[in-house]
Design an enzyme around this catalytic site. Sequence first.
Site, short mmCIF file in Angstrom:
data_model
loop_
_atom_site.label_atom_id
_atom_site.label_comp_id
_atom_site.label_asym_id
_atom_site.label_seq_id
_atom_site.Cartn_x
_atom_site.Cartn_y
_atom_site.Cartn_z
N SER A 39 99.73 48.94 8.34
CA SER A 39 98.62 48.03 8.12
C SER A 39 97.39 48.55 8.86
O SER A 39 97.36 49.69 9.30
CB SER A 39 98.99 46.62 8.62
OG SER A 39 99.26 46.65 10.01
N SER A 108 105.39 51.40 10.54
CA SER A 108 104.88 50.19 11.18
C SER A 108 105.15 48.97 10.30
O SER A 108 106.31 48.61 10.09
CB SER A 108 103.39 50.38 11.48
OG SER A 108 102.91 49.43 12.39
N PHE A 109 104.12 48.32 9.77
CA PHE A 109 104.32 47.21 8.84
C PHE A 109 105.23 47.62 7.69
O PHE A 109 106.09 46.85 7.25
CB PHE A 109 102.96 46.74 8.32
CG PHE A 109 102.99 46.05 6.99
CD1 PHE A 109 103.72 44.90 6.80
CD2 PHE A 109 102.26 46.55 5.92
CE1 PHE A 109 103.74 44.26 5.56
CE2 PHE A 109 102.26 45.93 4.68
CZ PHE A 109 103.01 44.77 4.49
N HIS A 257 101.14 56.43 17.65
CA HIS A 257 101.64 55.58 16.56
C HIS A 257 101.69 56.31 15.22
O HIS A 257 102.33 55.84 14.29
CB HIS A 257 100.74 54.34 16.44
CG HIS A 257 101.29 53.28 15.54
ND1 HIS A 257 102.53 52.69 15.75
CD2 HIS A 257 100.78 52.68 14.42
CE1 HIS A 257 102.75 51.79 14.82
NE2 HIS A 257 101.71 51.77 13.99
#
Length: 279
Positions: A39, A108-109, A257
């Site tokens: 996201s 992630s999302f 990330h």
Amino acid sequence: MDSGLRDEAARTRRIMAAGHETVYHEAGSGRPVVLLHGSGPGVSAWSNWSRTLPELARHHRVLAPDIAGFGRTSFQEDATYGIKLWVRHLFGFLDALAIPSAVLVGNSFGGGLALAATLRDPSRVDGLVLLGTPAGTFTMTEGLRAGWHYEPDLDEMRRILRLFPHDPDLVTDEMVRARYEASARPGAQDAYRKLIPEPAPGDTPIRGVPEERLRTIDRPTLVVHGREDGVIPVELGWRLAREIPSADLHVFGHCGHWVQLERHAAFTALVDDFAGRLS
């Protein structure tokens, strides 16, 4: 990254899935591998996976959709965006392409979506690769907080993107400009703001898939995390690896990330090997 960006138009396709005109990218043949983006402001499948897709396509059929409400896939004002719709959209995307099951690679999302899809119908999932994926309950980080409050602005986009990698110099002017332009499209922030709660003063809890549900997952799983991830802390990677019975964990040092960009070659080799070993 530049060479991948030049190939975007040639790899872009559209299909209807769960009532959404869905933009996706595809290359290669063989076992289907679906790349699910994260996201954040201006996010899209291409911004996450432009380098990964062509390399994995040497041995697999690789598909990278813009998830409903994100990127250039349509956003519907009257739709209720949440994990139920996103799972329905993912399965509708697979159905539209006559794909009974696939390896899901979630960033992630996108990792949270891959987990939810597996819990909904494990027969659709051959295996899971989870990058920087939330799990259980944790405290909202500055990267998530800044993304929620973002309004289209070049300087603010640059500041937010520099929170993601371990080495902020990975963020280029081209990347900032592309993400800024995508973030300025009507409705571009709406889906993100429905994904996480509005930040409150002090600590704001974020809730991923609960640990007790992770323990029920029986699909082969590879958890990948950056040791210096300041958006989704590495402790959550350990949590996933502890709770999912079949999970292996790979932690990259000097990595934030964006594992797929920061440690691109090693990450791609891990996923290629993982998908190749599935029966």
